[in-house]
Design a protein around this motif. Structure first.
Motif, PDB file in Angstrom:
ATOM      1  N   ILE A 384       0.834  -1.202   0.000  1.00 55.83           N
ATOM      2  CA  ILE A 384       0.000   0.000   0.000  1.00 55.83           C
ATOM      3  C   ILE A 384       0.865   1.247   0.000  1.00 55.83           C
ATOM      4  CG2 ILE A 384      -0.358   0.512   2.461  1.00 55.83           C
ATOM      5  CD1 ILE A 384      -3.079   0.257  -0.252  1.00 55.83           C
ATOM      6  N   TYR A 385       2.047   1.208   0.642  1.00 52.98           N
ATOM      7  CA  TYR A 385       2.985   2.336   0.565  1.00 52.98           C
ATOM      8  C   TYR A 385       3.379   2.580  -0.893  1.00 52.98           C
ATOM      9  CZ  TYR A 385       3.959   2.497   5.651  1.00 52.98           C
ATOM     10  OH  TYR A 385       3.871   2.632   7.011  1.00 52.98           O
ATOM     11  N   GLY A 386       3.723   1.501  -1.580  1.00 54.56           N
ATOM     12  CA  GLY A 386       4.148   1.622  -2.975  1.00 54.56           C
ATOM     13  C   GLY A 386       3.023   2.131  -3.854  1.00 54.56           C
ATOM     14  N   ILE A 387       1.811   1.590  -3.672  1.00 57.84           N
ATOM     15  CA  ILE A 387       0.658   2.011  -4.466  1.00 57.84           C
ATOM     16  C   ILE A 387       0.351   3.484  -4.225  1.00 57.84           C
ATOM     17  CG2 ILE A 387      -1.842   1.729  -4.743  1.00 57.84           C
ATOM     18  CD1 ILE A 387      -1.361  -1.292  -4.140  1.00 57.84           C
ATOM     19  N   ASN A 388       0.319   3.888  -2.945  1.00 55.34           N
ATOM     20  CA  ASN A 388       0.026   5.290  -2.623  1.00 55.34           C
ATOM     21  C   ASN A 388       1.083   6.227  -3.189  1.00 55.34           C
ATOM     22  OD1 ASN A 388      -2.375   4.748  -1.288  1.00 55.34           O
ATOM     23  ND2 ASN A 388      -1.417   4.576   0.719  1.00 55.34           N
ATOM     24  N   ALA A 389       2.342   5.806  -3.123  1.00 57.81           N
ATOM     25  CA  ALA A 389       3.416   6.634  -3.671  1.00 57.81           C
ATOM     26  C   ALA A 389       3.236   6.810  -5.179  1.00 57.81           C
ATOM     27  CB  ALA A 389       4.780   6.009  -3.371  1.00 57.81           C
ATOM     28  N   TYR A 390       2.879   5.726  -5.859  1.00 55.39           N
ATOM     29  CA  TYR A 390       2.642   5.821  -7.303  1.00 55.39           C
ATOM     30  C   TYR A 390       1.490   6.782  -7.583  1.00 55.39           C
ATOM     31  CZ  TYR A 390       1.735   4.574 -12.145  1.00 55.39           C
ATOM     32  OH  TYR A 390       1.556   4.648 -13.499  1.00 55.39           O
ATOM     33  N   LEU A 391       0.405   6.661  -6.816  1.00 54.50           N
ATOM     34  CA  LEU A 391      -0.775   7.487  -7.055  1.00 54.50           C
ATOM     35  C   LEU A 391      -0.478   8.966  -6.821  1.00 54.50           C
ATOM     36  CD1 LEU A 391      -3.475   5.228  -5.348  1.00 54.50           C
ATOM     37  CD2 LEU A 391      -3.016   5.475  -7.798  1.00 54.50           C
ATOM     38  N   ILE A 392       0.432   9.264  -5.896  1.00 50.51           N
ATOM     39  CA  ILE A 392       0.804  10.663  -5.645  1.00 50.51           C
ATOM     40  C   ILE A 392       1.645  11.211  -6.797  1.00 50.51           C
ATOM     41  CG2 ILE A 392       2.133  12.203  -4.150  1.00 50.51           C
ATOM     42  CD1 ILE A 392       1.344  10.366  -1.802  1.00 50.51           C
ATOM     43  N   GLN A 393       2.681  10.472  -7.188  1.00 49.92           N
ATOM     44  CA  GLN A 393       3.536  10.964  -8.264  1.00 49.92           C
ATOM     45  C   GLN A 393       2.802  11.009  -9.600  1.00 49.92           C
ATOM     46  OE1 GLN A 393       5.261   9.064 -11.030  1.00 49.92           O
ATOM     47  NE2 GLN A 393       3.606   7.588 -10.673  1.00 49.92           N
ATOM     48  N   ALA A 394       1.692  10.275  -9.710  1.00 52.36           N
ATOM     49  CA  ALA A 394       0.915  10.260 -10.947  1.00 52.36           C
ATOM     50  C   ALA A 394       0.300  11.623 -11.264  1.00 52.36           C
ATOM     51  CB  ALA A 394      -0.188   9.205 -10.864  1.00 52.36           C
ATOM     52  N   PHE A 395       0.233  12.510 -10.267  1.00 53.39           N
ATOM     53  CA  PHE A 395      -0.285  13.858 -10.508  1.00 53.39           C
ATOM     54  C   PHE A 395       0.639  14.660 -11.421  1.00 53.39           C
ATOM     55  CE2 PHE A 395      -2.909  12.982  -6.758  1.00 53.39           C
ATOM     56  CZ  PHE A 395      -4.113  13.569  -7.126  1.00 53.39           C
ATOM     57  N   VAL A 396       1.910  14.273 -11.494  1.00 51.68           N
ATOM     58  CA  VAL A 396       2.857  15.035 -12.317  1.00 51.68           C
ATOM     59  C   VAL A 396       3.593  14.141 -13.311  1.00 51.68           C
ATOM     60  CG1 VAL A 396       3.199  16.865 -10.614  1.00 51.68           C
ATOM     61  CG2 VAL A 396       4.639  14.815 -10.525  1.00 51.68           C
ATOM     62  N   ASN A 397       3.142  12.909 -13.462  1.00 50.23           N
ATOM     63  CA  ASN A 397       3.871  11.976 -14.328  1.00 50.23           C
ATOM     64  C   ASN A 397       2.890  11.294 -15.284  1.00 50.23           C
ATOM     65  OD1 ASN A 397       6.114  10.642 -15.348  1.00 50.23           O
ATOM     66  ND2 ASN A 397       6.842  10.009 -13.329  1.00 50.23           N
ATOM     67  N   ILE A 398       3.402  10.366 -16.065  1.00 46.55           N
ATOM     68  CA  ILE A 398       2.559   9.670 -17.039  1.00 46.55           C
ATOM     69  C   ILE A 398       2.625   8.161 -16.809  1.00 46.55           C
ATOM     70  CG2 ILE A 398       2.951  11.491 -18.749  1.00 46.55           C
ATOM     71  CD1 ILE A 398       4.833   9.622 -20.228  1.00 46.55           C
ATOM     72  N   SER A 399       1.577   7.484 -17.245  1.00 47.07           N
ATOM     73  CA  SER A 399       1.553   6.022 -17.215  1.00 47.07           C
ATOM     74  C   SER A 399       2.322   5.497 -18.430  1.00 47.07           C
ATOM     75  CB  SER A 399       0.111   5.528 -17.251  1.00 47.07           C
ATOM     76  OG  SER A 399       0.050   4.123 -17.412  1.00 47.07           O
ATOM     77  N   VAL A 400       3.201   4.522 -18.201  1.00 48.68           N
ATOM     78  CA  VAL A 400       3.974   3.950 -19.305  1.00 48.68           C
ATOM     79  C   VAL A 400       3.946   2.433 -19.213  1.00 48.68           C
ATOM     80  CG1 VAL A 400       5.521   5.914 -19.658  1.00 48.68           C
ATOM     81  CG2 VAL A 400       6.121   4.176 -17.959  1.00 48.68           C
ATOM     82  N   ILE A 401       4.058   1.814 -20.360  1.00 44.86           N
ATOM     83  CA  ILE A 401       3.924   0.369 -20.478  1.00 44.86           C
ATOM     84  C   ILE A 401       5.032  -0.388 -19.739  1.00 44.86           C
ATOM     85  CG2 ILE A 401       5.253   0.169 -22.622  1.00 44.86           C
ATOM     86  CD1 ILE A 401       3.075  -1.755 -23.632  1.00 44.86           C
ATOM     87  N   GLN A 402       6.157   0.286 -19.467  1.00 45.92           N
ATOM     88  CA  GLN A 402       7.259  -0.372 -18.766  1.00 45.92           C
ATOM     89  C   GLN A 402       7.005  -0.508 -17.266  1.00 45.92           C
ATOM     90  OE1 GLN A 402       7.428   2.425 -20.749  1.00 45.92           O
ATOM     91  NE2 GLN A 402       9.555   2.793 -21.351  1.00 45.92           N
ATOM     92  N   VAL A 403       6.144   0.338 -16.691  1.00 46.80           N
ATOM     93  CA  VAL A 403       5.965   0.385 -15.233  1.00 46.80           C
ATOM     94  C   VAL A 403       4.535   0.067 -14.798  1.00 46.80           C
ATOM     95  CG1 VAL A 403       6.239   1.809 -13.164  1.00 46.80           C
ATOM     96  CG2 VAL A 403       7.795   2.138 -15.103  1.00 46.80           C
TER      97      VAL A 403
END
Length: 423
Positions: A384-403
């Motif tokens: 859940i730490y990892g998921i939440n961290a991803y969801l936060i950085q997603a505000f300034v980043n993009i979804s990519v097929i590698q990650v």
């Protein structure tokens, strides 16, 4: 048969993770292109979907909320495809990204398969990911230090020899940093919540912290600081101050020593990291957000939001953001953008407001699954730490097929149920 299905799902995800990491390496060496990589991901998606259907039929399992969410997201994706500005892009994804409907279908299928995996096999897969993370950091270090010769091998003409910061085999520091961030947060939970292997997790914490540093992605660095502080404060409230104080004290001492050592390395990139990030943060505090903030992300967000009234129903089409400006790219004074650089805004503009709302509720469902778990162990908390961290950085980043597949696998782990448990 139950045990065979569980092991089959584990082997499938293991092969998928290995294939993804080998695939990014082959792309970086220009043996294959992203289009071939996306086709491979789609093949895995088809296998995953059929496996999950067989799993449901064999167990005579009813539809659960997670299944309903995935069905709705797929239906909304198909609707967006039919109303897309460019149906070919909506199906396959834009050139160089290839995150179209086929890819989204694969992400959802990986989530469903991951939701069938037990805790033991989840942890084993996380160890595999950590191993690949270490490999990415080693490659990133070579790039960061701009090493031209390795044991007599001349890499001065290598594609990444002129990179100023780590990108691993992901081709971009942002994508590399997002991958490292997911694992960094998981390791942090294992360090502060697990009762075993403290020294090992401390070493891994420092390795991945360093890996995040050399990626020089401000969004990921700030996100890690936010999650570290919040989770650290929560932990202090639940355990004795002395134990947590010793852990944090040791970490601060080692990090300080590491940074002091790095300052003496003959590499201008280290100073660039400190200067660039501090200057950017300082400018925001002094002048506030303006069009140029975040490499013109604010400008792109403002301009793309103007198109919401036109595309809010079904979106312009999955991965069709490059056509958002009357069929052409939306450009800042510095560059043109093929993504909104905000995953939530990207979904709103390309798939419509209904898809965004369903996706946000789906995320809430995943987080709720963690909250209601009786066993909040270090592993589940790390996920859940990892998921939440991803969801936060997603505000300034993009979804990519590698990650992105890794995010969906982790969300699947969170929603997995022990044998006989009810939804």
């Amino acid at each position: 048969m139950r045990n065979i299905l569980n092991k089959s799902a584990f082997i499938f995800l293991l092969i998928l993770i290995i294939t993804m990491n080998v695939g990014t390496a082959l792309i970086s060496m220009e043996y294959i292109h992203y289009l071939e990589f996306s086709k491979i991901i789609f093949i895995f998606g088809i296998i995953a979907f059929n496996f999950y259907i067989f799993y449901k039929v064999y167990h005579n399992d009813k539809l659960h909320l997670k299944d309903i969410f995935i069905i709705i997201l797929l239906i909304l994706g198909i609707i967006s495809y039919f109303f897309a500005y460019d149906k070919s892009i909506a199906l396959n994804g834009t050139m160089g990204r290839y995150e179209g409907l086929r890819t989204l279908f694969s992400y959802y299928s990986f989530f469903l398969v991951a939701s069938t995996i037990d805790k033991k096999h989840q942890q084993q897969l996380m160890y595999v990911l950590i191993g690949f993370g270490i490999l990415q950091i080693l490659i990133g270090t070579i790039q960061f230090l701009q090493i031209k010769n390795i044991f007599g091998y001349d890499r001065s003409n290598n594609f990444s020899a002129t990179y100023r910061f780590a990108s691993g085999t992901f081709g971009n520091p942002n994508f590399y940093s997002t991958f490292i961030l997911l694992l960094f947060m998981y390791i942090w939970s294992m360090l502060i919540n697990s009762q075993n292997h403290k020294i090992l997790y401390l070493i891994l914490f420092l390795i991945f912290g360093y890996g995040l540093f050399i990626g020089n992605t401000l969004g990921c660095i700030l996100t890690s600081i936010i999650v570290l502080i919040i989770s650290g404060l929560t932990k202090i409230n639940k355990t004795n101050y002395k134990k947590v104080g010793i852990i944090i004290g040791c970490i601060l001492i080692i990090i300080t020593a590491l940074f002091l050592g790095l300052k003496h390395v003959n590499n201008s990139n280290i100073n660039d990291i400190f200067r660039k990030n501090i200057e950017e943060i300082a400018s925001i505090f002094e002048d506030g957000l303006n069009d140029s903030s975040g490499n013109y992300r604010i400008y792109i967000w403002k301009e793309s939001l103007k198109t919401v009234p036109k595309y809010y129903k079904t979106g312009i089409g999955i991965d069709n953001f490059s056509s958002i400006n009357n069929g052409t790219y939306l450009c800042s004074p510095k560059e043109c953008f093929d993504k909104a650089h905000n995953e939530y805004l990207q979904m709103l503009l390309t798939e419509g407001v209904t898809a965004l709302i369903v996706y946000l509720i789906f995320i809430g469902y995943v987080i709720y699954n963690y909250i209601k778990k009786k066993e909040k162990n270090a592993h589940n908390t790390g996920l859940i730490y990892g998921i939440n961290a991803y969801l936060i950085q997603a505000f300034v980043n993009i979804s990519v097929i590698q990650v992105a597949p890794i995010l969906y696998i982790l969300m699947g782990f969170i929603t997995s149920k022990p044998k006989g448990a009810k939804e």
